[in-house]
Enzyme design. Sequence first.
Site, PDB file in Angstrom:
ATOM      1  N   ARG A 166       0.844  -1.210   0.000  1.00 32.78           N
ATOM      2  CA  ARG A 166       0.000   0.000   0.000  1.00 32.78           C
ATOM      3  C   ARG A 166       0.877   1.257   0.000  1.00 32.78           C
ATOM      4  NH1 ARG A 166      -1.761  -0.020   6.411  1.00 32.78           N
ATOM      5  NH2 ARG A 166      -0.015   1.279   7.056  1.00 32.78           N
ATOM      6  N   GLY A 167       0.203   2.407   0.036  1.00 35.00           N
ATOM      7  CA  GLY A 167       0.877   3.696   0.228  1.00 35.00           C
ATOM      8  C   GLY A 167       1.987   3.964  -0.781  1.00 35.00           C
TER       9      GLY A 167
ATOM     10  N   ASP B 115       5.935  -7.727   1.240  1.00 34.44           N
ATOM     11  CA  ASP B 115       5.279  -7.145   2.420  1.00 34.44           C
ATOM     12  C   ASP B 115       5.005  -8.265   3.418  1.00 34.44           C
ATOM     13  OD1 ASP B 115       3.586  -5.406   4.169  1.00 34.44           O
ATOM     14  OD2 ASP B 115       3.646  -4.073   2.427  1.00 34.44           O
TER      15      ASP B 115
ATOM     16  N   VAL C 192      10.586  -8.161   6.746  1.00 36.18           N
ATOM     17  CA  VAL C 192      11.978  -7.807   6.428  1.00 36.18           C
ATOM     18  C   VAL C 192      12.891  -7.833   7.650  1.00 36.18           C
ATOM     19  CG1 VAL C 192      11.462  -6.456   4.348  1.00 36.18           C
ATOM     20  CG2 VAL C 192      11.552  -5.298   6.581  1.00 36.18           C
TER      21      VAL C 192
ATOM     22  N   ALA D  11       9.763  -0.436   3.232  1.00 31.72           N
ATOM     23  CA  ALA D  11       8.991  -0.861   4.414  1.00 31.72           C
ATOM     24  C   ALA D  11       9.407  -0.005   5.601  1.00 31.72           C
ATOM     25  CB  ALA D  11       9.249  -2.331   4.704  1.00 31.72           C
TER      26      ALA D  11
ATOM     27  N   LEU E  88       9.770  11.129  24.058  1.00 31.83           N
ATOM     28  CA  LEU E  88      10.818  10.258  24.609  1.00 31.83           C
ATOM     29  C   LEU E  88      10.581   9.999  26.106  1.00 31.83           C
ATOM     30  CD1 LEU E  88      13.386   8.697  23.928  1.00 31.83           C
ATOM     31  CD2 LEU E  88      14.709  10.711  24.574  1.00 31.83           C
TER      32      LEU E  88
ATOM     33  N   ASN F 153       7.952   9.329  27.494  1.00 32.33           N
ATOM     34  CA  ASN F 153       6.986   8.229  27.670  1.00 32.33           C
ATOM     35  C   ASN F 153       7.325   7.008  26.815  1.00 32.33           C
ATOM     36  OD1 ASN F 153       5.510  10.045  29.260  1.00 32.33           O
ATOM     37  ND2 ASN F 153       4.484  10.865  27.441  1.00 32.33           N
TER      38      ASN F 153
ATOM     39  N   TYR G 191      11.708   7.207  15.386  1.00 38.10           N
ATOM     40  CA  TYR G 191      11.582   7.248  13.916  1.00 38.10           C
ATOM     41  C   TYR G 191      12.702   8.095  13.302  1.00 38.10           C
ATOM     42  CZ  TYR G 191       9.217   8.034   9.404  1.00 38.10           C
ATOM     43  OH  TYR G 191       8.894   8.099   8.071  1.00 38.10           O
TER      44      TYR G 191
HETATM   45  P1  NAD Z   1       2.489   2.677   5.044  1.00 38.03           P
HETATM   46  O1  NAD Z   1       2.336   2.384   6.482  1.00 38.03           O
HETATM   47  O2  NAD Z   1       1.269   3.100   4.279  1.00 38.03           O
HETATM   48  O3  NAD Z   1       3.135   1.425   4.291  1.00 38.03           O
HETATM   49  C1  NAD Z   1       4.257   0.745   4.794  1.00 38.03           C
HETATM   50  C2  NAD Z   1       4.225  -0.669   4.297  1.00 38.03           C
HETATM   51  O4  NAD Z   1       5.347  -1.347   4.877  1.00 38.03           O
HETATM   52  C3  NAD Z   1       2.961  -1.432   4.750  1.00 38.03           C
HETATM   53  O5  NAD Z   1       2.385  -2.105   3.663  1.00 38.03           O
HETATM   54  C4  NAD Z   1       3.503  -2.396   5.803  1.00 38.03           C
HETATM   55  O6  NAD Z   1       2.771  -3.618   5.885  1.00 38.03           O
HETATM   56  C5  NAD Z   1       4.931  -2.628   5.328  1.00 38.03           C
HETATM   57  N1  NAD Z   1       5.784  -3.122   6.391  1.00 38.03           N
HETATM   58  C6  NAD Z   1       5.863  -2.662   7.669  1.00 38.03           C
HETATM   59  N2  NAD Z   1       6.700  -3.435   8.380  1.00 38.03           N
HETATM   60  C7  NAD Z   1       7.162  -4.405   7.549  1.00 38.03           C
HETATM   61  C8  NAD Z   1       8.048  -5.503   7.712  1.00 38.03           C
HETATM   62  N3  NAD Z   1       8.617  -5.760   8.891  1.00 38.03           N
HETATM   63  N4  NAD Z   1       8.300  -6.285   6.641  1.00 38.03           N
HETATM   64  C9  NAD Z   1       7.727  -6.037   5.443  1.00 38.03           C
HETATM   65  N5  NAD Z   1       6.866  -5.014   5.234  1.00 38.03           N
HETATM   66  C10 NAD Z   1       6.589  -4.210   6.275  1.00 38.03           C
HETATM   67  O7  NAD Z   1       3.639   3.785   4.950  1.00 38.03           O
HETATM   68  P2  NAD Z   1       3.950   4.878   3.817  1.00 38.03           P
HETATM   69  O8  NAD Z   1       3.396   6.189   4.253  1.00 38.03           O
HETATM   70  O9  NAD Z   1       3.586   4.370   2.462  1.00 38.03           O
HETATM   71  O10 NAD Z   1       5.539   4.987   3.964  1.00 38.03           O
HETATM   72  C11 NAD Z   1       6.451   4.236   3.191  1.00 38.03           C
HETATM   73  C12 NAD Z   1       7.870   4.649   3.553  1.00 38.03           C
HETATM   74  O11 NAD Z   1       8.031   6.050   3.354  1.00 38.03           O
HETATM   75  C13 NAD Z   1       8.230   4.392   5.010  1.00 38.03           C
HETATM   76  O12 NAD Z   1       9.578   3.987   5.099  1.00 38.03           O
HETATM   77  C14 NAD Z   1       8.038   5.758   5.648  1.00 38.03           C
HETATM   78  O13 NAD Z   1       8.795   5.891   6.819  1.00 38.03           O
HETATM   79  C15 NAD Z   1       8.507   6.658   4.554  1.00 38.03           C
HETATM   80  N6  NAD Z   1       7.974   8.040   4.650  1.00 38.03           N
HETATM   81  C16 NAD Z   1       6.633   8.301   4.524  1.00 38.03           C
HETATM   82  C17 NAD Z   1       6.166   9.616   4.604  1.00 38.03           C
HETATM   83  C18 NAD Z   1       4.701   9.971   4.434  1.00 38.03           C
HETATM   84  O14 NAD Z   1       4.337  11.165   4.495  1.00 38.03           O
HETATM   85  N7  NAD Z   1       3.803   9.013   4.205  1.00 38.03           N
HETATM   86  C19 NAD Z   1       7.068  10.657   4.854  1.00 38.03           C
HETATM   87  C20 NAD Z   1       8.422  10.348   5.000  1.00 38.03           C
HETATM   88  C21 NAD Z   1       8.855   9.034   4.886  1.00 38.03           C
END
Ligand code: NAD
Length: 445
Positions: free
Chosen positions: A216-217, A237, A261, A288, A296, A298, A350
């Site tokens: 997703r995403g 995933d 992962v 991922a 921090l 908490n 994070y």
């Molecule tokens: P999301 O939560 O929508 O998607 C993350 C995906 O990673 C999910 O499908 C989840 O199941 C998978 N995932 C989580 N843990 C996993 C594991 N252990 N093994 C395999 N898959 C795993 O997040 P997103 O918003 O699409 O973000 C994607 C990346 O972009 C992330 O690394 C996030 O930190 C980074 N990011 C996002 C934003 C934002 O605004 N959305 C901003 C900066 C960075």
Amino acid sequence: MTNQYQKLVNTGPAREVAKRLGLPRPAELRRFSPGEPLVPGPVLVLGSGASADPVAEQLLAWGLDVYRHQPQGRRLGAVVVAYDDVAHPGDLADVALELGPAVRQLAPSGRVITLSRPARVRDEPAVAAARRGIEGLLRSLARELRGGATGNGILLTDGVGADAPSAVAALRFLLSGRSAYVDGQFLTVGTDAGKAPEDWDRPLAEKVAVVTGAARGIGAAIARVLSRDGARIVAVDVPAAGGALSSVANEVRGTALQLDVTRADAGHLILEHALERHGGLDIVVHNAGITRDKLLANMDEARWKSVLAVNIESQLRMNEAFLDAGRDGLRIVSLASTSGIAGNRGQTNYAASKAGVMGMVEASASDFAELGGGINAVAPGFIETEMTAKVPVATRAVARLLMPSLMQGGLPVDVAEAIAFLASDAAAGINGETLRVCGQSLIGR
Ligand code: NAD
């Protein structure tokens, strides 16, 4: 980006009201679609640097309308500034003062791109001051541009010319709609490695690309964009996301690999799947990621450790497996975040993991380069997803006031486009870098 707010403030009588009230009026950004013009008008090349001629020739070779002096009465698609010969801050004036009138003629979603040399500690102070001066100029100009126009720079390190494959590829990326949400950034080209693709619309043809967190995403958007650019996709995933993962894999005609992962053997399992099902492994996108926000004061062990385990420790372990396997030419792109640069309240875990990604990328660059590959990161800022779309319109309007350059969040596709560019062979001269995709919303460098 299409949403109610953007439509409201850009159409009919509400447009005038919004203008008078000083409400942010985000422009619709120009985004890439294959076959569309590279820029929305002619390109003006300014400056007397050594890069001016090769850049003008390259632009002509792409079939663009190129001028060396401002054409009268024409909206410009882009202004490219060859600023690679400055030796003193006084040298900035002539071109800066020519650039001013030129940007007044810039078309919506136009581009300003500088080509210059990075300042080094061993430079004469005046040379370093002039070089760094360009960065200040460009970043401020980018904040002055309107209508979805952006300003970015290419830094050519010593011995690298504007005709180096990665300089050419960076120029094309920054001119195109692929860089819609990249603003106020500098891409450093460190070597003349790399080669231009046969077809710029399919730069990843024949490549096998693994995308983690692809259900997703942003991960799903990365899978779609890499596939559009010609790559065969392995979508990875967690098993719990298996249903969504299969539909993304089917959509891009790739394969799905259900895998956490953080498993110790994740790298090995990814390699095995890619080799067995696709006969190779050329690109890995470490996307991922999870958040477990808490102040921090908490913070508990589970929140801290799970974020570090998924967002950085798993990547370190998988990269080691790929390096041990000696995968020639492997290109890695990892997801950082602007939280890892500027910090974010409630995100110590994070931000530690995402700053860690940037450290990892810098320190791994030479190991991957030895195998003819490379590793870079992309740091997204505020990306509009289904989740942020649910935020009330008024709250989003206020949030946009904090994004003075483009006045809007980015889309998952904007992050994906930057990743596709860095994953391509043409970007081989860019290594160990972090590219921000944040619409210049972050204060500072
Ligand atoms: P999301 O939560 O929508 O998607 C993350 C995906 O990673 C999910 O499908 C989840 O199941 C998978 N995932 C989580 N843990 C996993 C594991 N252990 N093994 C395999 N898959 C795993 O997040 P997103 O918003 O699409 O973000 C994607 C990346 O972009 C992330 O690394 C996030 O930190 C980074 N990011 C996002 C934003 C934002 O605004 N959305 C901003 C900066 C960075």
